[in-house]
Design a protein around this motif. Sequence first.
Motif, PDB file in Angstrom:
ATOM      1  N   UNK A 434       7.596  22.983 -18.284  1.00 33.10           N
ATOM      2  CA  UNK A 434       6.740  22.294 -19.254  1.00 33.10           C
ATOM      3  C   UNK A 434       7.235  20.868 -19.492  1.00 33.10           C
ATOM      4  N   UNK A 435       8.554  20.714 -19.670  1.00 31.32           N
ATOM      5  CA  UNK A 435       9.105  19.375 -19.928  1.00 31.32           C
ATOM      6  C   UNK A 435       8.911  18.462 -18.724  1.00 31.32           C
ATOM      7  N   UNK A 436       9.242  18.968 -17.538  1.00 31.66           N
ATOM      8  CA  UNK A 436       9.094  18.147 -16.330  1.00 31.66           C
ATOM      9  C   UNK A 436       7.628  17.841 -16.034  1.00 31.66           C
ATOM     10  N   UNK A 437       6.738  18.798 -16.358  1.00 31.65           N
ATOM     11  CA  UNK A 437       5.306  18.550 -16.189  1.00 31.65           C
ATOM     12  C   UNK A 437       4.859  17.363 -17.021  1.00 31.65           C
ATOM     13  N   UNK A 438       5.411  17.272 -18.232  1.00 30.26           N
ATOM     14  CA  UNK A 438       5.067  16.141 -19.113  1.00 30.26           C
ATOM     15  C   UNK A 438       5.604  14.832 -18.520  1.00 30.26           C
ATOM     16  N   UNK A 439       6.850  14.851 -18.079  1.00 30.41           N
ATOM     17  CA  UNK A 439       7.447  13.633 -17.514  1.00 30.41           C
ATOM     18  C   UNK A 439       6.727  13.185 -16.247  1.00 30.41           C
ATOM     19  N   UNK A 440       6.354  14.157 -15.406  1.00 31.40           N
ATOM     20  CA  UNK A 440       5.678  13.827 -14.150  1.00 31.40           C
ATOM     21  C   UNK A 440       4.255  13.350 -14.426  1.00 31.40           C
ATOM     22  N   UNK A 441       3.542  14.033 -15.335  1.00 27.26           N
ATOM     23  CA  UNK A 441       2.158  13.660 -15.630  1.00 27.26           C
ATOM     24  C   UNK A 441       2.037  12.291 -16.255  1.00 27.26           C
ATOM     25  N   UNK A 442       2.813  12.045 -17.303  1.00 27.92           N
ATOM     26  CA  UNK A 442       2.761  10.738 -17.969  1.00 27.92           C
ATOM     27  C   UNK A 442       3.288   9.658 -17.032  1.00 27.92           C
ATOM     28  N   UNK A 443       4.339  10.003 -16.272  1.00 28.08           N
ATOM     29  CA  UNK A 443       4.876   9.040 -15.303  1.00 28.08           C
ATOM     30  C   UNK A 443       3.853   8.668 -14.252  1.00 28.08           C
ATOM     31  N   UNK A 444       3.049   9.650 -13.825  1.00 29.96           N
ATOM     32  CA  UNK A 444       2.021   9.391 -12.800  1.00 29.96           C
ATOM     33  C   UNK A 444       0.990   8.401 -13.309  1.00 29.96           C
ATOM     34  N   UNK A 445       0.558   8.585 -14.567  1.00 28.37           N
ATOM     35  CA  UNK A 445      -0.430   7.674 -15.164  1.00 28.37           C
ATOM     36  C   UNK A 445       0.151   6.266 -15.292  1.00 28.37           C
ATOM     37  N   UNK A 446       1.373   6.186 -15.793  1.00 28.28           N
ATOM     38  CA  UNK A 446       2.003   4.863 -15.971  1.00 28.28           C
ATOM     39  C   UNK A 446       2.214   4.167 -14.628  1.00 28.28           C
ATOM     40  N   UNK A 447       2.720   4.915 -13.657  1.00 29.42           N
ATOM     41  CA  UNK A 447       3.042   4.296 -12.367  1.00 29.42           C
ATOM     42  C   UNK A 447       1.791   3.798 -11.665  1.00 29.42           C
ATOM     43  N   UNK A 448       0.700   4.579 -11.728  1.00 34.82           N
ATOM     44  CA  UNK A 448      -0.556   4.141 -11.099  1.00 34.82           C
ATOM     45  C   UNK A 448      -0.988   2.801 -11.679  1.00 34.82           C
ATOM     46  N   UNK A 449      -0.779   2.650 -12.964  1.00 33.68           N
ATOM     47  CA  UNK A 449      -1.130   1.401 -13.654  1.00 33.68           C
ATOM     48  C   UNK A 449      -0.177   0.275 -13.244  1.00 33.68           C
ATOM     49  N   UNK A 450       1.124   0.558 -13.304  1.00 34.10           N
ATOM     50  CA  UNK A 450       2.135  -0.488 -13.090  1.00 34.10           C
ATOM     51  C   UNK A 450       2.306  -0.873 -11.629  1.00 34.10           C
ATOM     52  N   UNK A 451       1.934   0.016 -10.706  1.00 30.70           N
ATOM     53  CA  UNK A 451       2.113  -0.312  -9.284  1.00 30.70           C
ATOM     54  C   UNK A 451       0.974  -1.173  -8.746  1.00 30.70           C
ATOM     55  N   UNK A 452      -0.040  -1.392  -9.585  1.00 29.33           N
ATOM     56  CA  UNK A 452      -1.146  -2.284  -9.233  1.00 29.33           C
ATOM     57  C   UNK A 452      -0.906  -3.634  -9.898  1.00 29.33           C
ATOM     58  N   UNK A 453      -1.098  -4.716  -9.184  1.00 27.16           N
ATOM     59  CA  UNK A 453      -1.012  -6.038  -9.802  1.00 27.16           C
ATOM     60  C   UNK A 453      -1.902  -6.043 -11.036  1.00 27.16           C
ATOM     61  N   UNK A 454      -1.323  -6.447 -12.175  1.00 22.69           N
ATOM     62  CA  UNK A 454      -1.995  -6.272 -13.471  1.00 22.69           C
ATOM     63  C   UNK A 454      -3.421  -6.798 -13.486  1.00 22.69           C
ATOM     64  N   UNK A 455      -3.665  -7.935 -12.875  1.00 21.50           N
ATOM     65  CA  UNK A 455      -4.970  -8.579 -12.992  1.00 21.50           C
ATOM     66  C   UNK A 455      -6.055  -7.843 -12.193  1.00 21.50           C
ATOM     67  N   UNK A 456      -5.634  -6.937 -11.313  1.00 20.65           N
ATOM     68  CA  UNK A 456      -6.611  -6.201 -10.496  1.00 20.65           C
ATOM     69  C   UNK A 456      -7.114  -4.962 -11.235  1.00 20.65           C
ATOM     70  N   UNK A 457      -8.356  -4.579 -10.979  1.00 13.78           N
ATOM     71  CA  UNK A 457      -8.859  -3.286 -11.432  1.00 13.78           C
ATOM     72  C   UNK A 457      -8.202  -2.200 -10.572  1.00 13.78           C
ATOM     73  N   UNK A 458      -8.159  -0.964 -11.072  1.00 10.46           N
ATOM     74  CA  UNK A 458      -7.694   0.113 -10.212  1.00 10.46           C
ATOM     75  C   UNK A 458      -8.443   1.398 -10.514  1.00 10.46           C
ATOM     76  N   UNK A 459      -8.536   2.261  -9.508  1.00  7.21           N
ATOM     77  CA  UNK A 459      -9.267   3.521  -9.649  1.00  7.21           C
ATOM     78  C   UNK A 459      -8.335   4.601 -10.177  1.00  7.21           C
ATOM     79  N   UNK A 460      -8.817   5.290 -11.199  1.00  6.97           N
ATOM     80  CA  UNK A 460      -8.035   6.359 -11.808  1.00  6.97           C
ATOM     81  C   UNK A 460      -8.346   7.661 -11.079  1.00  6.97           C
ATOM     82  N   UNK A 461      -7.391   8.129 -10.255  1.00  2.82           N
ATOM     83  CA  UNK A 461      -7.581   9.314  -9.433  1.00  2.82           C
ATOM     84  C   UNK A 461      -6.373  10.225  -9.635  1.00  2.82           C
TER      85      UNK A 461
END
Length: 592
Positions: A434-461
């Motif tokens: 449960x704890x790792x699921x939270x870290x992986x899930x929230x981390x996945x959302x953050x990383x998808x956002x941060x790994x894209x150059x901020x000014x670009x749009x990105x697809x949430x998948x």
Amino acid sequence: MPEHGSVDSLASTLQQQLADALSAALPEAGTADPLLRRSDRADFQANGILALAKKLKGNPRELAAKVTDALPASDLIKDVEVSGPGFLNVTLTDRAITRTLAARAADGDRLGVPVNAAAGTTVIDYAQPNVAKEMHVGHLRSAVIGDAMVRILEFTGESVVRRHHIGDWGTQFGMLIQYLVEHPHELDHEGGAEDGEAAMSSLNRLYKASRALFDSDEEFKARSRDRVVALQAGDPETLAMWQRFVDESKIYFYSVFDKLDMEISDPDIVGESGYNDMLEETCRILEETGVAVRSEGALCVFFDDVLGPDGNKVPLIVKKTNGGYGYAATDLSAIRDRVQNLKADTLLYVVDARQALHFKMVFETARRAGWLNEDVKAHQLAFGTVLGKDGKPFKTREGVTVRLEDLLDEAVERATDVVRGKAEKVGLTEEEIVENGRYVGVGAVKYADLSTSAVRDYKFDLDQMVALNGDTSVYIQYAFARSQSIKRQAGDAKAVAHPELELAPAERALGLHLDQFGEVLAEVAAGYEPHKLAAYLYQLASLFTTFYDQCHVLSEDNTAEVVENRLFLCDITDRTLHRGMELLGIRTPERL
């Protein structure tokens, strides 16, 4: 000499040696830049001699040979080859790579990254929710990007002041407060004092009911408008009611930010109301200095390069014709406060790219007023839109903007399924799943956002975000956990650097990349580009995977020294991954 326990990178040491050799071999060239960069033909390539040859009207290969001869004997450079039109291909010694990494490892959590002695004070404006309104997917990027930049700037030595400029003032609050006055129990709820869901449920219910009454009852609408006047005049009963909305909203905000694994504290929240007492003075200063002028009864600032479709100048409205204040008055007052009271050198606004014109005009107005100048600068870290898989702004099937909480909950649910699939092999308890699921899930959302150059749009998948392979946070988290697993299996063997050992190609590639950590952070901090740190960490995880595949760490065929040196490479890799992910606001579980 490096300061604050920092370690000079191999690149900076080599750069200095090449620059000294250039000056010694070609004194007529003065101070020259070797133009050093990483290369796939050697460890580094220096291209600066070609430009010098044109300047000195000499043969570039002959000049390159002179520079090579002028290089001092040291344990840094293994080989220098002159190639093409005077390029220098430089290969470093294995000893230099391992010794530099050992110095980094000895520097604790900083890993040899220098503290910028010239750093100043930056006020970062990010994570800007609205009182009495739900947070939706549009609030994600400002929060995640801003939080990462706070962490990175603080790590590199900047003094950072956080500011969350929430919408907490204006017309809608007259409506909400008046309804609460007439229905005093509407903010009561069953949940405890810290129940964010219950708080938002109450606020939603009250907002919908007050809006319906406001739209259908002219007498209530008139009472609501009178209540706005009372609010702005500081009427105690009205202010007390308004404070209830703010406090109730903060319970909700904090619950969402907690899910995002972000810390937000009361002193950092300064809403529109926080600048209310400054608005009139801001307008007076702008008018008296001629920065703003009266136009059709409104106080406006005009710009030669801001024109409407009709070709006429579009003004920044500071004070409206009816005496009300525009957003610009609040933003300009906030600049005055941040510069004059908080003593900021830099103002950083993590705000939607669609606000670019507004902030361009606000910053230019502040420059004309003297609040921004050569010593005090403002920058908008603009970000693009979160899109759905269809490439359109992310909404539900009903066309409603996605609630941020729902999005995070689904990410955690998907990630927990992924973690559960590996749990038996690793031996995770249900609590760890449960704890790792939270870290992986929230981390996945953050990383998808941060790994894209901020000014670009990105697809949430989400399927792609929680994938174990590819450029995802899960891939990086697994690389960290794999290194931790190797160290646990090592028994009595210790992680010890052995500079005398020859390195395999995968070890060299990993070592050279590890050494770039400080330089990458400096670039990220200077340009406000967290996606470059994400790219560095993904590449580090990829190089570690190759190392793991090609260089068996605990093989019985290895000598004790080879085992120790490879455990050392594991150790500094996972420490760098941990620190880098932490700077992005992402957790790295030890077992996955």
